[in-house]
Design a protein around this motif. Structure first.
Motif, PDB file in Angstrom:
ATOM      1  N   ALA A  26     -19.745 -41.106 -69.178  1.00 39.58           N
ATOM      2  CA  ALA A  26     -20.350 -40.117 -68.277  1.00 39.58           C
ATOM      3  C   ALA A  26     -19.763 -40.229 -66.868  1.00 39.58           C
ATOM      4  O   ALA A  26     -19.487 -39.203 -66.220  1.00 39.58           O
ATOM      5  CB  ALA A  26     -21.860 -40.297 -68.237  1.00 39.58           C
ATOM      6  N   LYS A  27     -19.551 -41.450 -66.404  1.00 39.15           N
ATOM      7  CA  LYS A  27     -18.926 -41.634 -65.082  1.00 39.15           C
ATOM      8  C   LYS A  27     -17.511 -41.063 -65.075  1.00 39.15           C
ATOM      9  O   LYS A  27     -17.107 -40.388 -64.121  1.00 39.15           O
ATOM     10  CB  LYS A  27     -18.886 -43.118 -64.714  1.00 39.15           C
ATOM     11  N   TRP A  30     -17.629 -37.231 -65.102  1.00 40.87           N
ATOM     12  CA  TRP A  30     -17.991 -36.682 -63.797  1.00 40.87           C
ATOM     13  C   TRP A  30     -16.785 -36.663 -62.851  1.00 40.87           C
ATOM     14  O   TRP A  30     -16.617 -35.721 -62.078  1.00 40.87           O
ATOM     15  CB  TRP A  30     -19.118 -37.513 -63.193  1.00 40.87           C
ATOM     16  N   ASP A  31     -15.942 -37.676 -62.933  1.00 40.72           N
ATOM     17  CA  ASP A  31     -14.784 -37.782 -62.049  1.00 40.72           C
ATOM     18  C   ASP A  31     -13.546 -37.072 -62.578  1.00 40.72           C
ATOM     19  O   ASP A  31     -12.527 -37.022 -61.883  1.00 40.72           O
ATOM     20  CB  ASP A  31     -14.441 -39.255 -61.812  1.00 40.72           C
ATOM     21  N   TRP A  36     -14.413 -29.846 -63.619  1.00 41.38           N
ATOM     22  CA  TRP A  36     -14.863 -28.913 -62.591  1.00 41.38           C
ATOM     23  C   TRP A  36     -13.815 -27.836 -62.338  1.00 41.38           C
ATOM     24  O   TRP A  36     -12.635 -28.121 -62.215  1.00 41.38           O
ATOM     25  CB  TRP A  36     -15.159 -29.660 -61.297  1.00 41.38           C
ATOM     26  N   PRO A  42     -19.082 -26.267 -63.285  1.00 42.36           N
ATOM     27  CA  PRO A  42     -18.655 -27.064 -64.443  1.00 42.36           C
ATOM     28  C   PRO A  42     -17.869 -26.204 -65.438  1.00 42.36           C
ATOM     29  O   PRO A  42     -18.156 -25.027 -65.627  1.00 42.36           O
ATOM     30  CB  PRO A  42     -19.965 -27.542 -65.053  1.00 42.36           C
ATOM     31  N   PHE A  46     -16.611 -29.854 -69.540  1.00 46.70           N
ATOM     32  CA  PHE A  46     -17.688 -30.668 -69.008  1.00 46.70           C
ATOM     33  C   PHE A  46     -18.978 -30.441 -69.791  1.00 46.70           C
ATOM     34  O   PHE A  46     -19.665 -31.396 -70.165  1.00 46.70           O
ATOM     35  CB  PHE A  46     -17.922 -30.354 -67.524  1.00 46.70           C
ATOM     36  N   ALA A  50     -20.856 -33.228 -71.825  1.00 46.07           N
ATOM     37  CA  ALA A  50     -22.162 -33.625 -71.303  1.00 46.07           C
ATOM     38  C   ALA A  50     -23.218 -33.552 -72.407  1.00 46.07           C
ATOM     39  O   ALA A  50     -24.061 -34.446 -72.523  1.00 46.07           O
ATOM     40  CB  ALA A  50     -22.550 -32.741 -70.126  1.00 46.07           C
TER      41      ALA A  50
END
Length: 84
Positions: A26-27, A30-31, A36, A42, A46, A50
Motif C-alpha cells: 500500500a505504501k 501510494w508513492d 496518480w 487516482p 490505483f 487499492a
C-alpha cells in the motif's frame, strides 16, 4: 471441527504476514507514478490495486483471527485435559 495447533499457528502467521506484505504494498502503491493522473486524481491502476489491498487486508485479518481463536481453543482444551 478441531484444528491442530500447528495449523492454527500457520493461520495466525499467515494473517500477520499478510498485513506486513500488504502494508508495504500500500505504501509503494501510494508513492507510485502510475497511481496518480497529472491532475492528481487516482488512476484505474490505483483503484484496482487499492481494492486488491483492502480485500487482502480483510482476508488476512479473518484468517489470522481464525488461527488465533483456534490456538486459544487448543490451549484451553489442553488445560482442561491437564485438570482432569
Amino acid at each position: 471441527m478441531r484444528i491442530s495447533r500447528g495449523t492454527s499457528m500457520f493461520l495466525l502467521g499467515f494473517g500477520v504476514w499478510s498485513w506486513i506484505i500488504w502494508i508495504t504494498f500500500a505504501k509503494n502503491l501510494w508513492d507510485s507514478d502510475r497511481a496518480w493522473a497529472a491532475d492528481g486524481s487516482p488512476t484505474a491502476y490505483f483503484i484496482v490495486h487499492a481494492v486488491l489491498t483492502v480485500v487482502s487486508f480483510v482476508l488476512g485479518t479473518v484468517i489470522g483471527l481464525i488461527g488465533l481463536r483456534t490456538l486459544r481453543g487448543a490451549k484451553s482444551r489442553d488445560a482442561e485435559k491437564a485438570d482432569a
